[in-house]
Write a protein that holds these residues in place. Sequence first.
Motif, mmCIF file in Angstrom:
data_model
loop_
_atom_site.group_PDB
_atom_site.id
_atom_site.type_symbol
_atom_site.label_atom_id
_atom_site.label_comp_id
_atom_site.label_asym_id
_atom_site.label_seq_id
_atom_site.Cartn_x
_atom_site.Cartn_y
_atom_site.Cartn_z
ATOM 1 N N PHE A 716 0.817 -1.215 0.000
ATOM 2 C CA PHE A 716 0.000 0.000 0.000
ATOM 3 C C PHE A 716 0.860 1.279 0.000
ATOM 4 O O PHE A 716 0.471 2.305 -0.565
ATOM 5 C CB PHE A 716 -0.937 0.024 1.208
ATOM 6 N N ILE A 717 2.009 1.198 0.658
ATOM 7 C CA ILE A 717 2.858 2.385 0.770
ATOM 8 C C ILE A 717 3.791 2.521 -0.431
ATOM 9 O O ILE A 717 3.955 3.618 -0.994
ATOM 10 C CB ILE A 717 3.668 2.342 2.081
ATOM 11 N N VAL A 718 4.411 1.429 -0.822
ATOM 12 C CA VAL A 718 5.391 1.452 -1.916
ATOM 13 C C VAL A 718 4.782 0.731 -3.106
ATOM 14 O O VAL A 718 4.757 -0.502 -3.155
ATOM 15 C CB VAL A 718 6.717 0.788 -1.486
ATOM 16 N N ASN A 719 4.254 1.475 -4.042
ATOM 17 C CA ASN A 719 3.707 0.937 -5.280
ATOM 18 C C ASN A 719 3.925 1.938 -6.401
ATOM 19 O O ASN A 719 4.471 3.030 -6.187
ATOM 20 C CB ASN A 719 2.223 0.579 -5.111
ATOM 21 N N LYS A 720 3.499 1.620 -7.591
ATOM 22 C CA LYS A 720 3.757 2.488 -8.748
ATOM 23 C C LYS A 720 3.077 3.849 -8.588
ATOM 24 O O LYS A 720 3.635 4.890 -8.916
ATOM 25 C CB LYS A 720 3.279 1.805 -10.025
ATOM 26 N N LYS A 721 1.850 3.822 -8.096
ATOM 27 C CA LYS A 721 1.111 5.076 -7.958
ATOM 28 C C LYS A 721 1.760 5.984 -6.920
ATOM 29 O O LYS A 721 1.941 7.189 -7.155
ATOM 30 C CB LYS A 721 -0.330 4.772 -7.564
ATOM 31 N N MET A 722 2.134 5.425 -5.771
ATOM 32 C CA MET A 722 2.763 6.232 -4.729
ATOM 33 C C MET A 722 4.175 6.640 -5.146
ATOM 34 O O MET A 722 4.648 7.724 -4.773
ATOM 35 C CB MET A 722 2.805 5.446 -3.422
ATOM 36 N N ASN A 723 4.847 5.792 -5.918
ATOM 37 C CA ASN A 723 6.189 6.157 -6.378
ATOM 38 C C ASN A 723 6.146 7.384 -7.270
ATOM 39 O O ASN A 723 6.961 8.293 -7.150
ATOM 40 C CB ASN A 723 6.820 4.983 -7.130
ATOM 41 N N ALA A 724 5.181 7.388 -8.193
ATOM 42 C CA ALA A 724 5.103 8.511 -9.135
ATOM 43 C C ALA A 724 4.713 9.808 -8.425
ATOM 44 O O ALA A 724 5.170 10.890 -8.801
ATOM 45 C CB ALA A 724 4.096 8.184 -10.240
ATOM 46 N N LYS A 725 3.865 9.684 -7.417
ATOM 47 C CA LYS A 725 3.391 10.884 -6.726
ATOM 48 C C LYS A 725 4.359 11.400 -5.670
ATOM 49 O O LYS A 725 4.510 12.606 -5.484
ATOM 50 C CB LYS A 725 2.041 10.613 -6.053
ATOM 51 N N VAL A 726 5.007 10.459 -4.954
ATOM 52 C CA VAL A 726 5.742 10.849 -3.751
ATOM 53 C C VAL A 726 7.208 10.437 -3.816
ATOM 54 O O VAL A 726 8.108 11.278 -3.874
ATOM 55 C CB VAL A 726 5.076 10.250 -2.496
ATOM 56 N N TRP A 727 7.449 9.127 -3.817
ATOM 57 C CA TRP A 727 8.801 8.661 -3.511
ATOM 58 C C TRP A 727 9.813 8.967 -4.600
ATOM 59 O O TRP A 727 10.998 9.133 -4.304
ATOM 60 C CB TRP A 727 8.764 7.151 -3.228
ATOM 61 N N ASP A 728 9.382 9.070 -5.837
ATOM 62 C CA ASP A 728 10.322 9.406 -6.902
ATOM 63 C C ASP A 728 10.808 10.853 -6.823
ATOM 64 O O ASP A 728 11.761 11.220 -7.522
ATOM 65 C CB ASP A 728 9.680 9.168 -8.271
#
Length: 896
Positions: A716-728
């Motif tokens: 839930f925390i580390v996925n493609k959607k969250m990566n593009a929005k936040v972690w990247d």
Amino acid sequence: MSRFFATGGSDSDSESSSEEAQIPLRQPAAPFSFSDDEEEVKRVVRSTKEKRYEELSNTIKNIRNYKKIKDMASILSSFEDLMRAYQKALPVISKEENGVTPRFYVRCIAELEDFINEVWEDRAGRKNLSKNNAKSLGQLRQRFRKYIKDFEEDLAKFRESPDQESEEEEEKIESEEEEVPEQKAVQFKKEVEKAKPARDDESDDSIDWGSDSESDSESSDDDNQYVNIRERFLKRTTEKEEKEDDGAEKKARKKVKEGKIRRKREEEDEEEGEWETVTKGPATSAEKPKMFAKDAEIDTPLVLNKLNEIMSARGKKRTDRRLQIELLYELKQIAQTHNLGNAVAVKIRFNIISAIFDYNPKVSEPMKLEYWQKLLLVMADLLQIILVSEDIKMSESVLEDQEEYDNPPYYIRGCPLTAVERLDDEFTKLLKECDPHSNDYVERLKDEIEVTKIIDSVRVYIERIGFSHEICRAYLRKIDHLYYKFDPIVLKKRKGELPPETHSSVEEMDKLCRYIYANDTTDRIRTRAILSHIYHHALHDNWFQARDLTLMSHLQETIHNADPSTLILYNRMMANLGLCAFRQGNVKDSHRCLVDLMVTGKPKELLAQGLLPQRQHERSAEQEKVEKQRQMPFHMHINLELLECVYLVSAMLLEIPYIAAHEFDARRRMISKTFYQQLRSSERQSLVGPPESMREHVVAAAKAMRCGNWQACSNFIVNKKMNAKVWDLFYEADRVREMLTRFIKEESLRTYLFTYSNVYSSISIPSLAQMYELPTGKVHSLISKMIINEELMASMDDPTETVVMHRSEPSRLQALSMQLADKVTNLVDANERIFEMKQGNFFQRGMLGNRDRMNYRNQGMGGSGNWGNQRRDNRNQRNRQQQQQRSQQQAIIEED
């Protein structure tokens, strides 16, 4: 019958008079009475213009008379009459004069303005005025200043040529000169008619008044133009013709005058030899003046005098700012052509910069792009000259009388640092005005290279002069363009990819800030330097340096007294410090840095990245304008979604294990109120779908962690959607994701042990390591910390690598029973306290009589009764016991 009542002709015409002209009269003395009536009843037809102008003229005369005796009260009342009379005359002025204010009225206003200013500036005379006149003077000055705003153009033209008469006044003077002899003749005729006796046609003894040629010439044409007496009292039929004749004469005079003016202009054009182009823009008080005469010798004093003449119009209402800038550029070219030296060139360029700043009168709005480009060029040119010429000293401390342009060293009044600071502010306003998602913003952002070069140039010049306060100001401007920029050289040096001698922005920031720490005398510059320094350290993951500098500065205690821009910088620093702590794995520190910012629900406003609508009250236009001026440019923004995600994830990693450890604790506190509310609102929903937003992803991850399911939580925390929005968005995003996954595993393991420890009698450490994909040593370390901190009632069996549970934790039913017992005990104690208080009041007020109550009160106040003595004894005994306790404690401390 007397010829006076006939047709009014001479003696030669009496024979040809008809019988109809002979009117019998009842009274013989009628001729004299008729003559008097004629003088009284005769109507003079005047136009509306003459009436209104006469009223204005009379009022102006009164004002002039009152000015001689300084009767301010009468001048005030006459001025009010003058305003009303002019208001009545406005339709006539707009019709007859084409809306042009009459010159005599403008002259009166100018004279009255000079009189009021003269009286007001004469303080000694003003003190001698009476109370009424002094009060009237203040009212008159106030009203007059408001009234003349509509006549500023006319007053300016009048003061340029006050002795020149207008066409109207000339025509009025000429008409008066023509009318005066005629009026005298008419008056003389009336006097003759009064003295002339009535005579009959046949009388030979009558006095012949008309025998001389002189008397014939003096007789008026009015006696011959009427057929009978009735026509004498009727309106004159030739009045229209006379007006037409007067109009023709006026037109003829006007044509002659226009011809003279035209010939004069032609002569001037022939002398000048060429036409002048009228530039588009506001009206000016004067045409574009010639710079110098053809035969003038161009030297430094002449150019400086012309420069002062041009700049003397600075700030005036009728000044054409565009024309002023063009004249200064022309003067710069002339000085450059005649090689008048660098000092004159610097002075002219500095005035050009001031004129460009003055072109935009509104401080809140940015300047036009064409003038922005000119400003950059002139500023760079100015700093280049003063850097090359070391004998030029430019400072605000130099007075105008001390300026030197002939012999070195040259002294010039002006502050290039102030000009650069205003240039930087204009650059910020230009960025705020552009759409941040358009190409215009990118184009304007390219100008930052030139702005930073100009700041570096002025910094070098200020360092050469040696004023510490100005050096601190220049360094702060450099810091403002440096502190928020990420420098990859820092991390490459840290990895060893570059040699340690390589210069980076961290070393430069450290140099600039250290100088400010040592030499600044104002708290504001030092505070902003510290905040910028911490921000820059946190941006490059220097967590310990940023943390230590924050703690040593003690800014948290005094920052609330700072100005709004410094508060915004403090909020930005705390936000970046929280992100830095999260990247370094310090989840608790990250949560502490971000909690004050996020708990308010207004991080966007606190970071000056936009305005949110207010629910309680709307902002006023002025308040909204001020808050928009404080906003940060778009390229300096901190990603709010990234900030919120880091805060919620940090809160989840802290809150979920705490909730599992204190599930049945009634006094459990909330670590993060915002996260707790999100979690509770999700639990209230009857149907929960798959997560879509960032908040829903964090809440779903928190629910999975409560069950110990670290894989679902990590997904839930580390996925493609969250990566593009936040972690990247992080630098070295893979390292951040690995760190975050490791933390999720560890906190999920702690949550699993807190939740299911009462189910197991013993747990194998290798099985836990396999379940959470952690090294065995890490699992052993986590469980040992939990046992040491008394979070887990268990013991370690190292030979078998198991955790033996002591089963000291109460069951769910036991925990609920203990909670109920605590609440009942608290309720009983509260009831007993309330009962005792009521019982005491009843005893004092109900059971005692009036006499006993008085004795009780007297004894309680320390009277002679036994009750007062008993209270004193008790108090003394308590004091002795406290003294003994303190002495015993002191003895124990001395023994230790």
